[in-house]
Design an enzyme around this catalytic site. Structure first.
Site, mmCIF file in Angstrom:
data_model
loop_
_atom_site.group_PDB
_atom_site.id
_atom_site.type_symbol
_atom_site.label_atom_id
_atom_site.label_comp_id
_atom_site.label_asym_id
_atom_site.label_seq_id
_atom_site.Cartn_x
_atom_site.Cartn_y
_atom_site.Cartn_z
ATOM 1 N N LYS A 53 0.834 -1.203 0.000
ATOM 2 C CA LYS A 53 0.000 0.000 0.000
ATOM 3 C C LYS A 53 0.871 1.255 0.000
ATOM 4 O O LYS A 53 0.598 2.222 -0.715
ATOM 5 C CB LYS A 53 -0.938 0.001 1.219
ATOM 6 C CG LYS A 53 -2.028 -1.065 1.127
ATOM 7 C CD LYS A 53 -2.764 -1.250 2.449
ATOM 8 C CE LYS A 53 -3.716 -2.431 2.370
ATOM 9 N NZ LYS A 53 -4.360 -2.745 3.658
ATOM 10 N N GLN A 97 -3.995 -1.121 9.835
ATOM 11 C CA GLN A 97 -3.984 -2.471 9.260
ATOM 12 C C GLN A 97 -4.597 -3.470 10.240
ATOM 13 O O GLN A 97 -4.215 -3.517 11.412
ATOM 14 C CB GLN A 97 -2.536 -2.856 8.905
ATOM 15 C CG GLN A 97 -2.397 -4.183 8.204
ATOM 16 C CD GLN A 97 -3.040 -4.217 6.811
ATOM 17 O OE1 GLN A 97 -2.979 -3.252 6.054
ATOM 18 N NE2 GLN A 97 -3.670 -5.328 6.486
ATOM 19 N N ASP A 120 -10.555 3.328 4.635
ATOM 20 C CA ASP A 120 -10.865 1.891 4.560
ATOM 21 C C ASP A 120 -12.375 1.665 4.537
ATOM 22 O O ASP A 120 -12.833 0.572 4.197
ATOM 23 C CB ASP A 120 -10.284 1.166 5.795
ATOM 24 C CG ASP A 120 -9.088 0.300 5.425
ATOM 25 O OD1 ASP A 120 -8.919 0.001 4.230
ATOM 26 O OD2 ASP A 120 -8.335 -0.077 6.348
#
Ligand code: NAD
Length: 290
Positions: A53, A97, A120
Site C-alpha cells: 500500500k 492495518q 478503509d
C-alpha cells in the site's frame, strides 16, 4: 475459454490517472494528498500488505506516513495516535492495518477514526451510509475495487443473481450492500450455510471471499457465470484463491486470476479513496480548488 478479468492492468491504468491528477494538484500550489498507515505488531502478511500500500501511494505521488508500533502496544496508546492523526490537517486518510493484537479493541479503534479520514470505509458511519444506499462516504476498498472491475468490463449486476460466499466484515458484508445498491439479487453464504452449491450454482456473478483454497470447483458454478475470486491463501509457498481456477475457467464466461485480479484493485481503491478524502478536505479549507 473464459475472459480473464485483468485487475493488474486496469489498476495500472487507473493509477496513471491518479498520478496525473496529483501532479495537477501540485501545479495549482496545493500540497500532496497524504495517507497515514498504522501497523501494530509483526504479522508477516500484514507487513507485506502495508508495504504494498505504501509503495502504491508513493508511485502515484501520495505521501505515505508510516507508524509501526510494537506488538504489545496498549489500546490507549493506539487511540492517542489516532487522535493526533485525526487532528492533523495534513493527513487525509488513516488506515489501521487489521487484524490488531488481542489486547486492542478493534471495533473501538475503527470507530475512533474520523469518518472523513476513514479511507478503509470500516467506520460505522461509512458502513451505515453504504447500507442506506448512499455512496457519499467511503466504500471499503475490496468491494469498491470489485465494483470498478465489473464496470470496466461492462458487467452490470442489475437484475443478476449475485452470490457472495463469505460474510466477513472487510469483504462479504459491505459487498452485499454494494451489490444490492447495484440492484442485484444478492445471496450471502457463510460457514453455517447448509449447502453453498444451492446458491453458487444459481449465480450469474459468483464472488468468493472465504480464504478456503479450492472451495469453489467446477461443480459449484453455473455454465457461463462470472467468477470473482477474492481469497488469498498460501499453499506450498504459492498464492492461491478460493477458486479452482484451471477447471472453473473452462466453464465460465469470465474469471479473475489470483494473483492479479482483486488484489491490485483493492489497493487502487485505497488510492482513490485517499484522493477523495483529500479533495473533500482541501475543498473545505482552501480557496484554491483541486
Ligand atoms: P473473514 O475471516 O472475515 O471471513 C471469512 C468468511 O468466509 C466468513 O463469513 C466465514 O463464515 C466464511 N467461510 C469460511 N469457510 C467457509 C466455507 N467452507 N464455506 C462457506 N463460507 C465459509 O475473512 P475476510 O477478511 O473477509 O477475507 C476473506 C478472504 O479474502 C481471505 O482469504 C483474505 O485473505 C482475502 N482478502 C483478499 C483481499 C484482496 O484484496 N484480494 C482483501 C481482503 C481479504
Amino acid at each position: 475459454m473464459a475472459l480473464i478479468l485483468d485487475g493488474r492492468s486496469l489498476s495500472e491504468k487507473i493509477r496513471q490517472e491518479i498520478k496525473k491528477e496529483v501532479e495537477v494538484f501540485l501545479q495549482k500550489g496545493l500540497r500532496r494528498p497524504a495517507l497515514a498507515v498504522v501497523l501494530v505488531g509483526d504479522d508477516p502478511a500484514s507487513q507485506i500488505y502495508v508495504n504494498n500500500k505504501r509503495k502504491a501511494c508513493e508511485k502515484v505521488g501520495i505521501k505515505s506516513l508510516y507508524y509501526k508500533l510494537p506488538q504489545n502496544t496498549r489500546h490507549e496508546e493506539l487511540l492517542e495516535l489516532i487522535a493526533q492523526l485525526n487532528a492533523d490537517e495534513e493527513v487525509d486518510g488513516i488506515l489501521v492495518q487489521l487484524p490488531l493484537p488481542e489486547q486492542i479493541n478493534q471495533r473501538e479503534i475503527i470507530t475512533s477514526i474520523l469518518p472523513s479520514k476513514d479511507v478503509d470505509g470500516f467506520h460505522p458511519e461509512n458502513m451505515g451510509m453504504l447500507l442506506s444506499g448512499s455512496e457519499e462516504g467511503f466504500i471499503p476498498c475490496t468491494p469498491l475495487g470489485i465494483d470498478i472491475l465489473l464496470r470496466h468490463y461492462n458487467i452490470d449486476p442489475k437484475g443478476a443473481n449475485v452470490t457472495i460466499v463469505g460474510a466477513g466484515f472487510i469483504v462479504g458484508r459491505p459487498l452485499s450492500a454494494l451489490m444490492l445498491n447495484r440492484n442485484a439479487t444478492v445471496s450471502v453464504c457463510h460457514i453455517y450455510t447448509r449447502d453453498i452449491s444451492v446458491f453458487t450454482r444459481e449465480a450469474d456473478i459468483l464472488i468468493s471471499a472465504t480464504g478456503v483454497p479450492g472451495l469453489i470447483d467446477k461443480e459449484k458454478v453455473k455454465e457461463g457465470a462470472i467468477v470473482i475470486d477474492v481469497g488469498i491463501s498460501k499453499v506450498n509457498g504459492k498464492i492461491v484463491g478460493d477458486v479452482k481456477f484451471n477447471e472453473v475457467k473452462e466453464k465460465v464466461k469470465a474469471i479473475t486470476p489470483v494473483p492479479g485480479g482483486v488484489g491490485p484493485m483493492t489497493v487502487t481503491a485505497l488510492l482513490l479513496n485517499t484522493v477523495k478524502a483529500y479533495k473533500k478536505r482541501v475543498y473545505s479549507i482552501s480557496t484554491i480548488k483541486p
